[in-house]
Design an enzyme around this catalytic site. Structure first.
Site, PDB file in Angstrom:
ATOM      1  N   ASP A   1      -7.916  -7.268   1.228  1.00 39.42           N
ATOM      2  CA  ASP A   1      -7.042  -7.269   2.406  1.00 39.42           C
ATOM      3  C   ASP A   1      -7.777  -6.583   3.537  1.00 39.42           C
ATOM      4  O   ASP A   1      -8.668  -5.762   3.303  1.00 39.42           O
ATOM      5  CB  ASP A   1      -5.734  -6.523   2.121  1.00 39.42           C
ATOM      6  CG  ASP A   1      -5.920  -5.020   2.238  1.00 39.42           C
ATOM      7  OD1 ASP A   1      -5.526  -4.442   3.274  1.00 39.42           O
ATOM      8  OD2 ASP A   1      -6.476  -4.392   1.305  1.00 39.42           O
TER       9      ASP A   1
ATOM     10  N   GLY B   1       0.756   4.099   1.305  1.00 38.76           N
ATOM     11  CA  GLY B   1       0.804   4.973   2.468  1.00 38.76           C
ATOM     12  C   GLY B   1      -0.285   6.019   2.468  1.00 38.76           C
ATOM     13  O   GLY B   1      -0.426   6.783   3.424  1.00 38.76           O
TER      14      GLY B   1
ATOM     15  N   ASP C   1       0.864  -1.175   0.000  1.00 39.80           N
ATOM     16  CA  ASP C   1       0.000   0.000   0.000  1.00 39.80           C
ATOM     17  C   ASP C   1       0.905   1.231   0.000  1.00 39.80           C
ATOM     18  O   ASP C   1       1.927   1.261   0.679  1.00 39.80           O
ATOM     19  CB  ASP C   1      -0.886  -0.032   1.248  1.00 39.80           C
ATOM     20  CG  ASP C   1      -1.858   1.130   1.308  1.00 39.80           C
ATOM     21  OD1 ASP C   1      -1.854   1.963   0.388  1.00 39.80           O
ATOM     22  OD2 ASP C   1      -2.620   1.202   2.284  1.00 39.80           O
TER      23      ASP C   1
END
Length: 376
Positions: free
Chosen positions: A271, A94, A92
């Site tokens: 996720d 951020g 990811d």
């Protein structure tokens, strides 16, 4: 990266597929355990591989950038070399962590300035910088830098944020396409659809993302407090636009019901921190429903945690023993519960794949949504 559809459910948008990266093959739909700081909390890599059989895990750009830092990761040969996980990894960018740091960050066209949650030091993320960081981390799939808007979100702000996310995406693509991976294998960049829960913005964002013709696409900005039905409507709208021949990743979602409903609407990848976070608080997902292991009712239940699920943790330990570990605040409690919950989540998507292939996914899903979300 390549992706091929292997089966379609006749009564929904659900499908199975095969996603191939340089670090291995991923069968979709798939759930990806979250390893924010280079580790899936309380779980060994060997358990991830042999017990849970995770096919891909996540890392997070924000956390890995701050600690252990890019110098360490680079010297180790990237995150794969650092933590020893040799299957695929997704990072990811951020963007969500920056969103969650609302009190200590400033968003500008250039990028985002923020203070480290570790020591208060100041840093800046730009689209170009985030691409460079993810090149150094070395994940197989990396995410574009975006802004995740809160819910509820005023229309004007959602539109401005989406438009900036699109401009940032162009900068991400330019930097990504102008650089090479550092460790001898290929990486793939996924853009992220934003637009809060406004249908016209989501449509506009999805169409913009599609025009970039990347190898996969993500849906962001959901599971931030909106009603589940709003989430499902948004997924349906976006997936009507995103290419059917490319993987679709729904970021940060969610409960077992959310995952099954997402699969029914054509999502391939999921996720969420929920299985490990809930596990550390004694909340277990099972094939029969949700258990709070701290409740007195389990204190003399010597049956396995979930005999139906299978797997070492779920069948070797009893409910009573695990409850005792939680009440005694033993570290082993979090380890057993995390291993169990992740085993359950991977079991769930594999069951979904089997029922899609069998052609009875919808009837199975409707039954499971009710069963899996009941409190035991």
């Amino acid at each position: 990266m390549t992706f091929s559809i292997t089966a379609h459910d006749p009564q929904s948008k659900a499908r199975t597929g095969t996603l191939t990266t340089d670090h291995g093959i991923i069968q979709t739909p798939i759930f990806m355990p979250v390893g924010t700081a280079g580790t899936v909390k309380a779980v060994h890599q060997r358990e991830l591989e042999t017990d849970i059989n995770a096919e891909i895990i996540l890392g997070n750009t924000y956390h890995l950038y701050l600690r252990p830092g890019l110098d360490v990761l680079s010297q180790a040969g990237g995150l794969h070399g650092f933590n020893g996980w040799q299957r695929p990894i997704l990072t990811d960018s951020g963007g969500y962590q920056v969103y969650s740091l609302s009190d200590t960050r400033k968003i500008k066209e250039e990028g985002v300035t923020f203070k480290s949650h570790i020591d208060g030091s100041k840093h800046m993320f730009t689209p170009e910088g985030v691409m460079d960081i993810q090149r150094t981390i070395g994940a197989d799939i990396i995410m574009a830098f975006d802004e995740c808007t809160p819910y509820p979100c005023e229309y004007g702000y959602a539109r401005q944020s989406m438009e900036m996310t699109h401009r940032w995406l162009d900068r991400c693509i330019a930097r990504f396409d102008g650089t090479e991976g550092k460790y001898g294998y290929k990486q793939t960049l996924f853009p992220i659809v934003q637009g809060s829960t406004y249908p016209d913005l989501r449509r506009q964002s999805a169409e913009f993302i599609v025009s970039k013709e990347r190898e996969g696409n993500a849906i962001g900005g959901l599971a931030v407090g909106e009603p589940a039905e709003e989430m499902y409507k948004t997924i349906e709208l976006v997936n009507e636009i995103l290419p059917a021949d490319k993987p679709r990743y729904l970021m940060g979602v969610g409960t077992p019901a959310n995952i099954l409903e997402g699969i029914a609407r054509g999502v391939d990848m999921f996720d969420c921190v929920m299985p490990t976070r809930n596990a550390r608080h004694g909340i277990l997902f099972t094939t029969q429903g949700i258990m709070n292991l701290k409740n007195e009712k389990w204190s003399r239940d010597f049956s396995p945690i979930d005999a139906t699920l299978g797997g070492y943790a779920s069948t070797f330990y009893s409910k009573a023993y695990l409850r005792h570990l939680f009440k005694a605040e033993e570290i082993l409690a979090a380890q057993i519960a995390s291993l169990h919950n992740l085993t359950f989540y991977l079991w769930l998507v594999r069951q979904a794949r089997a029922h899609i292939e069998a052609g009875d996914f919808v009837s199975w899903k409707n039954e499971m949504v009710v069963r899996l979300m009941q409190r035991l």
